[in-house]
Write an enzyme that holds these catalytic residues in place. Structure first.
Site, PDB file in Angstrom:
ATOM      1  N   LYS A  75       0.839  -1.210   0.000  1.00 28.91           N
ATOM      2  CA  LYS A  75       0.000   0.000   0.000  1.00 28.91           C
ATOM      3  C   LYS A  75       0.865   1.248   0.000  1.00 28.91           C
ATOM      4  O   LYS A  75       0.645   2.174  -0.778  1.00 28.91           O
ATOM      5  CB  LYS A  75      -0.902  -0.006   1.245  1.00 28.91           C
ATOM      6  CG  LYS A  75      -1.593   1.328   1.496  1.00 28.91           C
ATOM      7  CD  LYS A  75      -2.485   1.296   2.714  1.00 28.91           C
ATOM      8  CE  LYS A  75      -1.839   1.754   3.988  1.00 28.91           C
ATOM      9  NZ  LYS A  75      -1.525   3.194   4.052  1.00 28.91           N
ATOM     10  N   ASN A  76       1.837   1.287   0.882  1.00 30.21           N
ATOM     11  CA  ASN A  76       2.619   2.525   1.035  1.00 30.21           C
ATOM     12  C   ASN A  76       3.604   2.752  -0.106  1.00 30.21           C
ATOM     13  O   ASN A  76       4.168   3.830  -0.223  1.00 30.21           O
ATOM     14  CB  ASN A  76       3.367   2.520   2.382  1.00 30.21           C
ATOM     15  CG  ASN A  76       2.415   2.729   3.546  1.00 30.21           C
ATOM     16  OD1 ASN A  76       1.237   3.005   3.346  1.00 30.21           O
ATOM     17  ND2 ASN A  76       2.923   2.581   4.760  1.00 30.21           N
TER      18      ASN A  76
ATOM     19  N   CYS B 287      -5.448   8.470   9.409  1.00 31.35           N
ATOM     20  CA  CYS B 287      -5.478   7.809  10.714  1.00 31.35           C
ATOM     21  C   CYS B 287      -5.323   8.832  11.833  1.00 31.35           C
ATOM     22  O   CYS B 287      -4.562   9.788  11.714  1.00 31.35           O
ATOM     23  CB  CYS B 287      -4.323   6.821  10.827  1.00 31.35           C
ATOM     24  SG  CYS B 287      -4.575   5.327   9.897  1.00 31.35           S
TER      25      CYS B 287
ATOM     26  N   ARG C 182       0.425  14.891  13.025  1.00 33.10           N
ATOM     27  CA  ARG C 182       0.869  14.639  11.654  1.00 33.10           C
ATOM     28  C   ARG C 182       0.880  15.896  10.773  1.00 33.10           C
ATOM     29  O   ARG C 182       0.117  15.993   9.806  1.00 33.10           O
ATOM     30  CB  ARG C 182       0.030  13.533  11.018  1.00 33.10           C
ATOM     31  CG  ARG C 182       0.059  12.268  11.828  1.00 33.10           C
ATOM     32  CD  ARG C 182      -0.626  11.128  11.138  1.00 33.10           C
ATOM     33  NE  ARG C 182       0.254  10.409  10.228  1.00 33.10           N
ATOM     34  CZ  ARG C 182      -0.084   9.315   9.587  1.00 33.10           C
ATOM     35  NH1 ARG C 182      -1.263   8.801   9.740  1.00 33.10           N
ATOM     36  NH2 ARG C 182       0.762   8.711   8.792  1.00 33.10           N
TER      37      ARG C 182
ATOM     38  N   ASP D 254       4.366   0.937  12.189  1.00 28.24           N
ATOM     39  CA  ASP D 254       3.166   0.274  11.667  1.00 28.24           C
ATOM     40  C   ASP D 254       3.020  -1.173  12.146  1.00 28.24           C
ATOM     41  O   ASP D 254       2.021  -1.825  11.845  1.00 28.24           O
ATOM     42  CB  ASP D 254       3.166   0.305  10.127  1.00 28.24           C
ATOM     43  CG  ASP D 254       2.782   1.682   9.585  1.00 28.24           C
ATOM     44  OD1 ASP D 254       2.349   2.546  10.370  1.00 28.24           O
ATOM     45  OD2 ASP D 254       2.920   1.891   8.365  1.00 28.24           O
TER      46      ASP D 254
ATOM     47  N   ARG E  28      -8.924  -0.225   4.574  1.00 24.38           N
ATOM     48  CA  ARG E  28      -8.115   0.760   3.844  1.00 24.38           C
ATOM     49  C   ARG E  28      -6.784   0.161   3.409  1.00 24.38           C
ATOM     50  O   ARG E  28      -6.203   0.589   2.418  1.00 24.38           O
ATOM     51  CB  ARG E  28      -7.778   1.949   4.758  1.00 24.38           C
ATOM     52  CG  ARG E  28      -8.837   2.999   4.882  1.00 24.38           C
ATOM     53  CD  ARG E  28      -8.306   4.163   5.691  1.00 24.38           C
ATOM     54  NE  ARG E  28      -6.927   4.418   5.340  1.00 24.38           N
ATOM     55  CZ  ARG E  28      -5.977   4.796   6.198  1.00 24.38           C
ATOM     56  NH1 ARG E  28      -6.254   4.983   7.454  1.00 24.38           N
ATOM     57  NH2 ARG E  28      -4.742   5.000   5.789  1.00 24.38           N
TER      58      ARG E  28
HETATM   59  C1  UD1 Z   1       4.169   6.933   6.230  1.00 20.25           C
HETATM   60  C2  UD1 Z   1       3.303   5.715   6.073  1.00 20.25           C
HETATM   61  C3  UD1 Z   1       2.724   5.299   7.407  1.00 20.25           C
HETATM   62  C4  UD1 Z   1       3.837   5.110   8.443  1.00 20.25           C
HETATM   63  C5  UD1 Z   1       4.754   6.327   8.479  1.00 20.25           C
HETATM   64  C6  UD1 Z   1       5.970   6.123   9.364  1.00 20.25           C
HETATM   65  C7  UD1 Z   1       2.454   6.011   3.819  1.00 20.25           C
HETATM   66  C8  UD1 Z   1       1.310   6.274   2.915  1.00 20.25           C
HETATM   67  N1  UD1 Z   1       2.228   6.023   5.124  1.00 20.25           N
HETATM   68  O1  UD1 Z   1       3.331   7.982   6.685  1.00 20.25           O
HETATM   69  O2  UD1 Z   1       2.015   4.072   7.223  1.00 20.25           O
HETATM   70  O3  UD1 Z   1       3.267   4.927   9.712  1.00 20.25           O
HETATM   71  O4  UD1 Z   1       5.232   6.640   7.157  1.00 20.25           O
HETATM   72  O5  UD1 Z   1       6.680   5.000   8.979  1.00 20.25           O
HETATM   73  O6  UD1 Z   1       3.558   5.728   3.363  1.00 20.25           O
HETATM   74  N2  UD1 Z   1       6.122  14.811  10.406  1.00 20.25           N
HETATM   75  C9  UD1 Z   1       6.281  16.163  10.664  1.00 20.25           C
HETATM   76  N3  UD1 Z   1       6.214  17.033   9.616  1.00 20.25           N
HETATM   77  C10 UD1 Z   1       5.994  16.628   8.333  1.00 20.25           C
HETATM   78  C11 UD1 Z   1       5.850  15.251   8.070  1.00 20.25           C
HETATM   79  C12 UD1 Z   1       5.923  14.364   9.138  1.00 20.25           C
HETATM   80  O7  UD1 Z   1       6.467  16.558  11.801  1.00 20.25           O
HETATM   81  O8  UD1 Z   1       5.947  17.463   7.430  1.00 20.25           O
HETATM   82  C13 UD1 Z   1       6.183  13.860  11.529  1.00 20.25           C
HETATM   83  C14 UD1 Z   1       4.853  13.132  11.711  1.00 20.25           C
HETATM   84  O9  UD1 Z   1       3.959  13.891  12.498  1.00 20.25           O
HETATM   85  C15 UD1 Z   1       5.308  11.875  12.420  1.00 20.25           C
HETATM   86  C16 UD1 Z   1       6.663  11.598  11.785  1.00 20.25           C
HETATM   87  O10 UD1 Z   1       7.091  12.827  11.203  1.00 20.25           O
HETATM   88  O11 UD1 Z   1       5.449  12.083  13.798  1.00 20.25           O
HETATM   89  C17 UD1 Z   1       6.648  10.502  10.730  1.00 20.25           C
HETATM   90  O12 UD1 Z   1       5.782  10.848   9.703  1.00 20.25           O
HETATM   91  P1  UD1 Z   1       6.037  10.438   8.171  1.00 20.25           P
HETATM   92  O13 UD1 Z   1       7.266   9.639   8.075  1.00 20.25           O
HETATM   93  O14 UD1 Z   1       5.907  11.657   7.334  1.00 20.25           O
HETATM   94  O15 UD1 Z   1       4.800   9.501   7.902  1.00 20.25           O
HETATM   95  P2  UD1 Z   1       3.843   9.480   6.654  1.00 20.25           P
HETATM   96  O16 UD1 Z   1       4.602   9.720   5.399  1.00 20.25           O
HETATM   97  O17 UD1 Z   1       2.647  10.326   6.917  1.00 20.25           O
END
Ligand code: UD1
Length: 420
Positions: A22-23, A118, A123, A307, A399
């Site tokens: 999925k990711n 989620c 986030r 995850d 999902r």
């Molecule tokens: C992706 C995965 C999700 C997984 C996560 C961490 C997808 C579609 N989803 O989510 O399943 O749980 O990686 O392995 O690939 N953060 C910030 N600022 C930002 C972006 C992120 O502070 O601009 C923080 C988030 O709040 C969180 C951390 O960074 O605490 C990790 O987030 P991130 O790695 O961006 O996760 P996703 O890409 O949303």
């Protein structure tokens, strides 16, 4: 609202085939915005999130052809008709933010509703926006929408404050069509990043270093269509590995990449689970040794994946001894603890950690899937719980897990879906 009814089952045994990730597929689908050419994707899982991304692409002008029988998807965006990702789609899936970089790079403009998804912490998307800004975009936020605009994108040196998966992907996609070279440092190293970089390179991008903490992107003028098979889902793989352990069963998992689940293998072995593997399959035996406690700390890849935290916690509730689980990636990813405790687990939050007192007899109860992986954890707990576990809000589970019920039933689980 539909529900799952899960009955104590097992030990689970047999063979299961893992679907495409999925990711990995979601950013790859978003990357198809970068070209007017046709992109053919294989090993695409039939999931709600994939449907939402298809609709999102259609709303910006894509022709999308899905063939669920052959797990393939064709995307062609001859002309971008809209640079806006509408709220009714974005609120359903946080990964919608991934269309922002490609839209900006192809059209010079992207407007997107601030994402939902989620409920696991705040986030924010500040790292994505900082990256676009560094490439020369102007960012305007108002009324729940965020807009990025640029006459042209220019390569830059960008250091991420945290190795965010989504920010790494979004900036990498935008920088592929920027003028000059971008050096991205402290980036995410997840296998999904490597899969996206491979896809972009097949389209004609010049990206090096994906899978390490520094990625170099030499911008090109144009990208073309291509064909690509998506990597297997490492979180689905890990979930079935834990299913074998928690039911003290024996499962042979096919179409897996053992390298991608190394931390899960290591932690299962610490618990006493026997794990054997070759290039594409993993055999997990939870029926050889009595299982014991271990400690877990979630980290960006190659650390233990956030995850897999909730599923592993369900397992730890059933083994001998006391375990500590520390979540460091998301600040609020303990919503499943209350639900597991409703089933008889003894888990206490202490600061940023959770302490799991194991060997509890789990009892079926009415519980709520608070997010995708929390939902999977409740199903796993339900397989070990006396009586029936009734899980609501299962749309979260659907999902992200393809053919969830039939795969579990194929291993001997008693689980049904009922419409309320
Ligand atoms: C992706 C995965 C999700 C997984 C996560 C961490 C997808 C579609 N989803 O989510 O399943 O749980 O990686 O392995 O690939 N953060 C910030 N600022 C930002 C972006 C992120 O502070 O601009 C923080 C988030 O709040 C969180 C951390 O960074 O605490 C990790 O987030 P991130 O790695 O961006 O996760 P996703 O890409 O949303």
């Amino acid at each position: 609202m539909s529900k799952y009814l899960v009955q104590k089952s097992g030990p689970l045994s047999g063979e299961v085939f893992i679907s495409g990730s999925k990711n990995a597929v979601l950013p790859i689908m978003a990357a198809s915005i970068l070209t007017a050419g046709e992109c053919e994707l294989y090993e695409v899982p039939a999931l709600r999130d994939v449907e939402v991304m298809s609709r999102l692409l259609q709303s910006v002008g894509a022709e999308v052809q899905e063939d669920y029988d052959s797990s393939s998807l064709t995307i062609k965006i001859s002309h971008v008709l809209s640079e806006e990702a509408p709220y009714e789609l974005v609120k359903k899936m946080r990964a919608s933010i991934l269309v922002m970089g490609p839209l900006l790079a192809r059209t010079g403009k992207a407007r997107i509703a601030l994402p939902g998804g989620c409920a696991i912490g705040a986030r924010p998307i500040d790292l994505h926006l900082k990256g676009f800004q560094a490439l020369g975009a102007e960012i305007i936020e108002s009324h729940g929408m965020v807009e990025a605009k640029a006459d042209k994108l220019v390569g830059a040196n960008i250091y991420l404050d945290f190795p965010s998966v989504g920010a790494t992907e979004n900036i990498m996609m935008a920088a592929s069509l920027a003028e000059g070279t971008t050096i991205l440092e402290n980036v995410a190293e997840e296998p999904e990043i490597v899969d996206l970089a491979n896809f972009l390179n097949k389209m004609g991008a010049r990206i090096k270093g994906a899978g390490t903490d520094t990625i170099k992107i030499e911008g090109v003028r144009e990208l073309g269509g291509t064909k690509h098979s998506v990597i297997p889902d490492r979180i689905e793989t890990g979930t079935f590995m834990v299913a074998a352990a928690i039911t003290r069963g024996n499962i042979l998992i096919h179409n897996a990449v053992p390298d991608h689940v190394k931390p899960v293998i290591a932690k299962l072995r610490e618990c006493g689970v026997v794990v054997e593997y070759n290039d594409e399959s993993i055999l997990v035996k939870g029926d050889v040794n009595p299982l014991i406690s271990t400690d877990i700390k979630t980290l960006p890849y190659p650390g233990f994946p956030t995850d897999m935290q909730s599923q592993f916690m369900a397992l730890l509730a059933t083994v001998k001894g006391s375990s500590t689980v520390m979540e460091t990636v998301f600040e609020n990813r303990y919503m499943h603890i209350g639900e597991l405790n409703r089933m008889g687990a003894n888990i206490k939050i202490e600061g940023r950690s959770a302490v799991v007192e194991g060997e509890k007899t789990l009892l079926g109860a009415q519980v709520l899937a608070t997010d995708l992986r929390a939902g999977a954890a409740l199903v796993l707990a339900g397989l070990m719980a006396e009586g029936v576990t009734e899980i609501s809000e299962i749309y979260h589970i659907e999902r992200g897990y393809e053919k969830f019920l039939s795969k579990f039933r194929g291993l001997g689980a008693t689980i049904i879906r009922i419409e309320d």
